[in-house]
Scaffold this active site. Structure first.
Site, PDB file in Angstrom:
ATOM      1  N   ARG A 328      63.326  66.340  30.432  1.00 19.91           N
ATOM      2  CA  ARG A 328      62.589  65.271  31.197  1.00 19.91           C
ATOM      3  C   ARG A 328      62.642  63.965  30.457  1.00 19.91           C
ATOM      4  NH1 ARG A 328      57.774  64.678  30.878  1.00 19.91           N
ATOM      5  NH2 ARG A 328      57.428  63.523  32.848  1.00 19.91           N
ATOM      6  N   TYR A 332      63.916  61.313  33.409  1.00 14.39           N
ATOM      7  CA  TYR A 332      62.843  60.485  34.037  1.00 14.39           C
ATOM      8  C   TYR A 332      62.292  59.596  32.807  1.00 14.39           C
ATOM      9  CZ  TYR A 332      62.456  64.667  37.262  1.00 14.39           C
ATOM     10  OH  TYR A 332      62.658  65.807  38.156  1.00 14.39           O
ATOM     11  N   CYS A 358      75.877  67.321  22.671  1.00 14.48           N
ATOM     12  CA  CYS A 358      76.879  66.307  22.524  1.00 14.48           C
ATOM     13  C   CYS A 358      76.427  65.289  23.555  1.00 14.48           C
ATOM     14  CB  CYS A 358      78.223  66.776  22.514  1.00 14.48           C
ATOM     15  SG  CYS A 358      78.240  67.895  20.882  1.00 14.48           S
ATOM     16  N   GLU A 359      75.390  64.456  23.618  1.00 13.97           N
ATOM     17  CA  GLU A 359      75.135  63.426  24.726  1.00 13.97           C
ATOM     18  C   GLU A 359      74.235  62.436  23.916  1.00 13.97           C
ATOM     19  OE1 GLU A 359      76.134  63.388  27.942  1.00 13.97           O
ATOM     20  OE2 GLU A 359      76.995  65.262  28.160  1.00 13.97           O
ATOM     21  N   TYR A 387      58.157  71.256  35.117  1.00 10.41           N
ATOM     22  CA  TYR A 387      59.707  70.776  35.033  1.00 10.41           C
ATOM     23  C   TYR A 387      60.230  70.550  33.752  1.00 10.41           C
ATOM     24  CZ  TYR A 387      57.743  69.281  39.465  1.00 10.41           C
ATOM     25  OH  TYR A 387      56.793  69.245  40.713  1.00 10.41           O
TER      26      TYR A 387
END
Ligand code: PLP
Length: 428
Positions: A328, A332, A358-359, A387
């Protein structure tokens, strides 16, 4: 109600200390409160008690079989968006006769499966889909119950990725085209029966205004379809927002008041008081499709701090949950409060809480003032019941976390943690 609070210095879910669950089952770990889920369902059901209605839980928010079973036993219907979700509802003991099937892209297999199980209604989102539903129903020699999702062109004033009721969204059919489509269905498509009308303007709405606006706008259409086509229900969708800031049940730590807080949260009583008078004289069964409201504040994600890294510009607290477990914040810009499992009263620090993926988008918060928890400590990301797990993935070959359901003093593993063998099963 929701059941996460500090008792004797320990964060608990109902009567169970979360630290015990983390120690026994490991982290990352989703924990849900059964009584919160049932309480939220019942409060919404109560708020609508004076009109003919049904609360259909939006399965996509949390589709764990034990959660579905709780809600089926409490008397909920279900709003599904895939054949897979119908399969889960049936496995959990839910009744397909209380299922509505939403979504813009239903496949032939899904339509057949749902027809064979006699679901209550297909909520269709395009003329092409309605024609196809008629075709498949004709092949099977049955009549498919259908409703069209009307796009009321109302601004839900929520995040752009969860707003669905504007003309530029892919959802629903333009308000002005609905009447002609019901006429066409009645005259040309003998294997569909128009049973209702549906709408859903978006998710995480924190004001009643857009709901009131949409209901007011669509009401004359619902009445005319009832008159002309004998529809029997009107679904006004889900979307009731929850509190993500300051979201402990009681005894919020003083340091939270320093943080930005939600605009006044939408209470369910306020929602009922605003929409019920508008719906009382419609003479249709009113369906609601809440997801987040039922389960959002009923769940947390527990994660253990692995390392602290002090850079020249920032402090990072690196935890063992990542965006693959709870997406989330990345998807978002969702906010989750961070609560150490041991009540904290020391000085605050400003830090980012990040995962191991790895982001750069793999963070739970950035530049937030928070307790100075340390490697080895477990924290809870609050309001992760909707969610959350349902969007988890195996990205970076990380096994899916376990899920625990707490009921009073008891806790039960309702989904085992995946093993690495589970993750690669099916590959060759
Ligand atoms: C997602 C969805 C819901 C549930 O939305 P919440 O914001 O979780 O209440 C209801 N109806 C439809 C058609 C949906 O797609």
């Amino acid at each position: 109600m929701h059941a996460f609070s500090y008792i004797n210095g320990q964060l608990q879910c109902e009567n169970v200390a979360l630290q015990n669950l983390a120690d026994e089952h490991g982290t990352p770990l989703y924990v849900y409160s059964a009584n919160t889920i049932v309480d939220h369902f019942q409060r919404l059901d109560q708020a609508l008690a004076s009109i003919d209605h049904e609360v259909a839980f939006a399965v996509k928010a949390n589709s764990n079989l034990s959660v579905l079973r709780l809600l089926a036993q409490a008397g909920a219907g279900f709003d599904i968006v895939s054949g897979g979700e119908l399969f889960r509802v049936i496995k959990a003991g839910g009744d397909p006769a209380h299922c509505t099937f939403a979504g813009v892209g239903k496949t032939r297999e899904e339509i057949i499966y749902a027809l064979q199980n006699n679901i209550y209604c297909f909520n269709v989102e395009s003329e092409a889909e309605l024609a196809y539903l008629n075709e498949v129903a004709a092949e099977l020699g049955v009549i498919a119950p259908a409703a069209v999702r009307v796009n009321p062109n109302v601004d839900a004033k929520t995040h752009k990725y969860i707003s669905t009721g504007k003309s530029e969204n892919k959802f629903g059919i333009d308000f002005d085209a609905i009447g002609a489509l019901y006429d066409k269905a009645a005259s040309e498509w003998k294997n569909v029966r128009m049973r209702g009308l549906q709408m859903h303007i978006g998710s995480q709405l924190t004001s009643v205004k857009p709901f009131v606006e949409a209901v007011t706008k669509v009401k004359p259409l619902a009445l005319s379809l009832k008159e002309k086509h004998q529809i029997e229900f009107w679904s006004i969708g889900g979307g009731i927002g929850i509190v993500y800031h300051d979201s402990l049940a009681s005894g919020n730590p003083a340091w939270w008041s320093a943080q930005e807080v939600d605009a006044k949260p939408l209470s369910i009583e306020e929602y009922g008081a605003a929409v019920v008078p508008l719906l009382a004289d419609v003479g249709l069964k009113i369906l609601l499709e809440p997801g987040r409201y039922i389960v959002g504040n009923a769940g947390v994600l527990l994660t253990r701090c692995l390392y602290e890294k002090k850079g020249s510009a920032k402090t990072f607290k690196i935890v063992d949950a990542g965006m693959n477990d709870l997406i989330r914040p990345a998807l978002y810009e969702g906010h989750h409060e961070i609560a150490p499992l041991k009540e904290y009263s020391g000085a605050l620090v400003t830090a980012d809480v990040v995962g191991p993926i790895c982001e750069s988008g793999d963070f739970f918060c950035q530049n937030r003032e928070m307790p100075d928890f340390q490697p080895g400590d477990v924290i809870a990301l609050l309001s992760a019941g909707a969610y959350g797990f349902v969007m988890a993935s195996n990205y970076n070959t990380r096994p899916l976390p376990a899920e625990i359901l707490v009921d009073g003093s008891r806790s039960k593993v309702v989904r085992k943690r995946q093993t690495l063998e589970d993750v690669i099963a099916g590959e060759s």
